[in-house]
Design a protein around this motif. Structure first.
Motif, PDB file in Angstrom:
ATOM      1  N   ASN A  59      48.827  17.501  -8.059  1.00  0.00           N
ATOM      2  CA  ASN A  59      50.066  18.193  -8.433  1.00  0.00           C
ATOM      3  C   ASN A  59      49.993  19.677  -8.127  1.00  0.00           C
ATOM      4  O   ASN A  59      50.987  20.282  -7.705  1.00  0.00           O
ATOM      5  CB  ASN A  59      50.364  17.979  -9.916  1.00  0.00           C
ATOM      6  N   SER A  60      48.837  20.287  -8.351  1.00  0.00           N
ATOM      7  CA  SER A  60      48.707  21.712  -8.077  1.00  0.00           C
ATOM      8  C   SER A  60      48.869  21.985  -6.581  1.00  0.00           C
ATOM      9  O   SER A  60      49.495  22.975  -6.184  1.00  0.00           O
ATOM     10  CB  SER A  60      47.361  22.242  -8.574  1.00  0.00           C
ATOM     11  N   GLN A  61      48.345  21.086  -5.751  1.00  0.00           N
ATOM     12  CA  GLN A  61      48.504  21.249  -4.305  1.00  0.00           C
ATOM     13  C   GLN A  61      49.961  21.066  -3.893  1.00  0.00           C
ATOM     14  O   GLN A  61      50.475  21.800  -3.043  1.00  0.00           O
ATOM     15  CB  GLN A  61      47.605  20.263  -3.567  1.00  0.00           C
ATOM     16  N   LYS A  62      50.654  20.110  -4.532  1.00  0.00           N
ATOM     17  CA  LYS A  62      52.071  19.920  -4.248  1.00  0.00           C
ATOM     18  C   LYS A  62      52.889  21.146  -4.639  1.00  0.00           C
ATOM     19  O   LYS A  62      53.941  21.421  -4.042  1.00  0.00           O
ATOM     20  CB  LYS A  62      52.589  18.689  -5.000  1.00  0.00           C
ATOM     21  N   ASN A  63      52.422  21.866  -5.647  1.00  0.00           N
ATOM     22  CA  ASN A  63      53.131  23.055  -6.106  1.00  0.00           C
ATOM     23  C   ASN A  63      52.666  24.326  -5.401  1.00  0.00           C
ATOM     24  O   ASN A  63      53.021  25.433  -5.807  1.00  0.00           O
ATOM     25  CB  ASN A  63      52.961  23.211  -7.622  1.00  0.00           C
ATOM     26  N   GLY A  64      51.864  24.153  -4.353  1.00  0.00           N
ATOM     27  CA  GLY A  64      51.523  25.273  -3.501  1.00  0.00           C
ATOM     28  C   GLY A  64      50.249  26.012  -3.835  1.00  0.00           C
ATOM     29  O   GLY A  64      49.984  27.090  -3.291  1.00  0.00           O
ATOM     30  N   PHE A  65      49.428  25.460  -4.712  1.00  0.00           N
ATOM     31  CA  PHE A  65      48.183  26.119  -5.083  1.00  0.00           C
ATOM     32  C   PHE A  65      46.997  25.479  -4.364  1.00  0.00           C
ATOM     33  O   PHE A  65      46.974  24.266  -4.145  1.00  0.00           O
ATOM     34  CB  PHE A  65      47.926  26.036  -6.592  1.00  0.00           C
ATOM     35  N   GLU A  66      46.027  26.275  -4.039  1.00  0.00           N
ATOM     36  CA  GLU A  66      44.762  25.740  -3.570  1.00  0.00           C
ATOM     37  C   GLU A  66      44.037  25.127  -4.758  1.00  0.00           C
ATOM     38  O   GLU A  66      44.020  25.683  -5.854  1.00  0.00           O
ATOM     39  CB  GLU A  66      43.913  26.859  -2.953  1.00  0.00           C
ATOM     40  N   SER A  67      43.458  23.942  -4.561  1.00  0.00           N
ATOM     41  CA  SER A  67      42.756  23.259  -5.648  1.00  0.00           C
ATOM     42  C   SER A  67      41.449  22.697  -5.112  1.00  0.00           C
ATOM     43  O   SER A  67      41.358  21.525  -4.745  1.00  0.00           O
ATOM     44  CB  SER A  67      43.629  22.144  -6.227  1.00  0.00           C
ATOM     45  N   PRO A  68      40.400  23.510  -5.068  1.00  0.00           N
ATOM     46  CA  PRO A  68      39.136  23.089  -4.452  1.00  0.00           C
ATOM     47  C   PRO A  68      38.377  22.088  -5.312  1.00  0.00           C
ATOM     48  O   PRO A  68      38.522  22.058  -6.534  1.00  0.00           O
ATOM     49  CB  PRO A  68      38.366  24.408  -4.338  1.00  0.00           C
ATOM     50  N   ARG A  69      37.580  21.267  -4.663  1.00  0.00           N
ATOM     51  CA  ARG A  69      36.721  20.324  -5.392  1.00  0.00           C
ATOM     52  C   ARG A  69      35.565  21.053  -6.056  1.00  0.00           C
ATOM     53  O   ARG A  69      35.059  20.611  -7.093  1.00  0.00           O
ATOM     54  CB  ARG A  69      36.179  19.267  -4.416  1.00  0.00           C
ATOM     55  N   GLU A  70      35.118  22.160  -5.458  1.00  0.00           N
ATOM     56  CA  GLU A  70      34.053  22.966  -6.032  1.00  0.00           C
ATOM     57  C   GLU A  70      34.462  24.433  -6.002  1.00  0.00           C
ATOM     58  O   GLU A  70      35.230  24.858  -5.128  1.00  0.00           O
ATOM     59  CB  GLU A  70      32.745  22.786  -5.251  1.00  0.00           C
ATOM     60  N   ILE A  71      33.942  25.200  -6.935  1.00  0.00           N
ATOM     61  CA  ILE A  71      34.238  26.625  -6.991  1.00  0.00           C
ATOM     62  C   ILE A  71      33.109  27.357  -6.277  1.00  0.00           C
ATOM     63  O   ILE A  71      31.985  27.425  -6.769  1.00  0.00           O
ATOM     64  CB  ILE A  71      34.362  27.105  -8.448  1.00  0.00           C
ATOM     65  N   THR A  72      33.416  27.902  -5.113  1.00  0.00           N
ATOM     66  CA  THR A  72      32.365  28.482  -4.283  1.00  0.00           C
ATOM     67  C   THR A  72      32.474  29.993  -4.128  1.00  0.00           C
ATOM     68  O   THR A  72      31.531  30.620  -3.640  1.00  0.00           O
ATOM     69  CB  THR A  72      32.395  27.847  -2.881  1.00  0.00           C
ATOM     70  N   LYS A  73      33.617  30.591  -4.502  1.00  0.00           N
ATOM     71  CA  LYS A  73      33.765  32.037  -4.315  1.00  0.00           C
ATOM     72  C   LYS A  73      33.994  32.721  -5.654  1.00  0.00           C
ATOM     73  O   LYS A  73      34.160  32.066  -6.688  1.00  0.00           O
ATOM     74  CB  LYS A  73      34.907  32.340  -3.352  1.00  0.00           C
ATOM     75  N   ASN A  74      33.992  34.053  -5.632  1.00  0.00           N
ATOM     76  CA  ASN A  74      34.176  34.838  -6.846  1.00  0.00           C
ATOM     77  C   ASN A  74      35.617  35.352  -6.944  1.00  0.00           C
ATOM     78  O   ASN A  74      36.315  35.491  -5.937  1.00  0.00           O
ATOM     79  CB  ASN A  74      33.201  36.012  -6.879  1.00  0.00           C
ATOM     80  N   PHE A  75      36.031  35.673  -8.173  1.00  0.00           N
ATOM     81  CA  PHE A  75      37.422  36.004  -8.445  1.00  0.00           C
ATOM     82  C   PHE A  75      37.544  37.312  -9.220  1.00  0.00           C
ATOM     83  O   PHE A  75      36.623  37.723  -9.925  1.00  0.00           O
ATOM     84  CB  PHE A  75      38.077  34.871  -9.251  1.00  0.00           C
ATOM     85  N   ASP A  76      38.728  37.937  -9.085  1.00  0.00           N
ATOM     86  CA  ASP A  76      39.017  39.162  -9.839  1.00  0.00           C
ATOM     87  C   ASP A  76      39.357  38.846 -11.289  1.00  0.00           C
ATOM     88  O   ASP A  76      39.084  39.653 -12.180  1.00  0.00           O
ATOM     89  CB  ASP A  76      40.178  39.918  -9.179  1.00  0.00           C
ATOM     90  N   SER A  77      39.978  37.704 -11.518  1.00  0.00           N
ATOM     91  CA  SER A  77      40.273  37.275 -12.890  1.00  0.00           C
ATOM     92  C   SER A  77      40.167  35.760 -12.968  1.00  0.00           C
ATOM     93  O   SER A  77      40.416  35.050 -11.991  1.00  0.00           O
ATOM     94  CB  SER A  77      41.676  37.724 -13.325  1.00  0.00           C
ATOM     95  N   ILE A  78      39.772  35.283 -14.133  1.00  0.00           N
ATOM     96  CA  ILE A  78      39.667  33.845 -14.401  1.00  0.00           C
ATOM     97  C   ILE A  78      40.330  33.583 -15.749  1.00  0.00           C
ATOM     98  O   ILE A  78      40.062  34.280 -16.731  1.00  0.00           O
ATOM     99  CB  ILE A  78      38.204  33.371 -14.421  1.00  0.00           C
ATOM    100  N   ILE A  79      41.206  32.589 -15.784  1.00  0.00           N
ATOM    101  CA  ILE A  79      41.933  32.247 -17.003  1.00  0.00           C
ATOM    102  C   ILE A  79      41.554  30.827 -17.402  1.00  0.00           C
ATOM    103  O   ILE A  79      41.783  29.874 -16.644  1.00  0.00           O
ATOM    104  CB  ILE A  79      43.453  32.366 -16.800  1.00  0.00           C
ATOM    105  N   ILE A  80      40.965  30.684 -18.582  1.00  0.00           N
ATOM    106  CA  ILE A  80      40.501  29.387 -19.072  1.00  0.00           C
ATOM    107  C   ILE A  80      41.381  28.939 -20.229  1.00  0.00           C
ATOM    108  O   ILE A  80      41.488  29.641 -21.243  1.00  0.00           O
ATOM    109  CB  ILE A  80      39.038  29.462 -19.547  1.00  0.00           C
ATOM    110  N   SER A  81      42.015  27.791 -20.076  1.00  0.00           N
ATOM    111  CA  SER A  81      42.672  27.110 -21.195  1.00  0.00           C
ATOM    112  C   SER A  81      41.660  26.108 -21.730  1.00  0.00           C
ATOM    113  O   SER A  81      41.319  25.146 -21.040  1.00  0.00           O
ATOM    114  CB  SER A  81      43.942  26.401 -20.727  1.00  0.00           C
TER     115      SER A  81
END
Length: 349
Positions: A59-81
């Motif tokens: 669903n996230s891919q259908k809505n235009g988001f990248e959704s990787p199987r693994e997290i391989t890079k670093n981010f400026d912000s991370i939001i955890i629910s």
């Protein structure tokens, strides 16, 4: 709904206090938020959505988001629910701490019902928490990571990796009954015998206990296909079911037709809890999946809590069924010969 309100509050906080996160080259990773279509209303650049669940990932891919199987890079912000499992939540926080850039921000949001207060207490013993806000029957935590160790919270990081549970099977937090064999599954496995043969499908395999027992007790099984919507479950089941007869499919239960194969037998301990609480319709969807994937002479062996009213659904979809065995807590239903013509309106079953 409350979780989205907290996400909106986080976004407003970013707009007012951390405009650098709105820079076109900034990136944000989301963990767990279920209604991905609503993330379109959170106007952050380069949004990445991670979930081990097939339906959410698709669903996230259908809505235009990248959704990787693994997290391989670093981010400026991370939001955890935060998820339901405390250990799973702690593991994700430790992983976020590894994957945040120096100077980046980690936002953690969750309801009191899911245990956000306990998460905050555990976190505060490890590091300094920048701020805590109460919002929509829950709380929001902000952590600014000015410098990070290569492996912060090493004991929490272990929650992200399969390890052996008390019964010697590989499992991990977030999976159903990850610490030990579920008694309903154990009850179902106790009636497996040599009469079960041919091609078998294990619907909602989890970490693979039922398939493991079936292969050890039923030598006439030709093949077994283990299906689960959780990538972590598939990863664990591959470690627990070492057989050339085994096939593994990371698919949602609604996608069983895509397998393109009819099976002689199906085994199942269907879940009956969703994110909203107890859900009879969730279990019914597994019965429907069995009906769709079994051959005309196929059989379903299903275990359920004794009070769950699955019989009407099974009667509608199968020609024959019986309560094969039961004890004080659980019942095993044997359903045979799927009907090929029936009223597809299942709203009243």
């Amino acid at each position: 709904m409350d979780s989205f309100k907290r996400l909106q509050f986080i976004y407003k906080t970013i707009e007012e206090c951390y405009p650098e996160l709105l820079h076109p080259e900034a990136s944000t990773l989301f963990f767990n938020f279920f209604e991905t279509i609503k993330l379109k209303n959170i106007i952050l650049p380069n949004k990445i959505f991670y979930s081990p669940f097939k339906n959410q990932s698709s669903n996230s891919q259908k809505n235009g988001f990248e959704s990787p199987r693994e997290i391989t890079k670093n981010f400026d912000s991370i939001i955890i629910s935060i998820p339901k499992s405390r250990e799973e939540a702690l593991g994700q926080i430790a992983l976020a701490y590894q994957k945040i850039k120096n100077g980046g921000l980690i936002f953690i949001e969750g309801s009191k019902r899911l245990g956000i207060d306990g998460i905050i207490r555990a976190l505060s013993k490890k590091i300094s928490v920048k701020s805590i806000s109460s919002k929509a029957h829950g709380k929001i935590v902000i952590i600014k990571v000015n410098s990070r160790k290569k492996k912060a919270f090493p004991e929490w990081l272990e929650y992200n990796t399969p390890s052996k549970n008390k019964d010697g099977f590989f499992s991990m937090p977030g999976l159903f009954s990850h610490k030990k064999i579920d008694p309903a599954s154990e009850f179902l496995a106790s009636i497996f015998d040599t009469q079960i043969s041919g091609d078998v499908v294990d619907l909602g395999t989890g970490w693979g206990y039922l398939s493991s027992k079936l292969l050890s007790k039923c030598p006439m099984v030709k093949s077994i296909t283990l299906i689960d919507h959780d990538q972590r479950a598939i990863d664990c089941s591959k470690k627990n079911v070492k057989s050339s007869k085994a096939r593994f499919k990371w698919i949602d239960i609604s996608e069983v037709r895509e397998i393109g194969k009819k099976f002689d037998n199906a085994i199942c301990n269907p879940p009956f809890h969703s994110n909203e609480g107890k859900s009879i319709t969730l279990g019914q969807s597994f019965i429907t999946a069995a009906h769709e994937t079994l051959s005309s002479k196929g059989s379903l062996l299903l275990v359920a809590n004794i009070q769950l009213p699955y019989e009407n659904t099974i009667k509608k979809l199968f020609n024959d069924f019986e309560i094969y065995s039961q004890n004080k807590y659980f019942k095993i239903i044997l359903a045979k010969r799927p009907k090929r013509h029936y009223d597809r309106d299942t709203s009243n079953i």
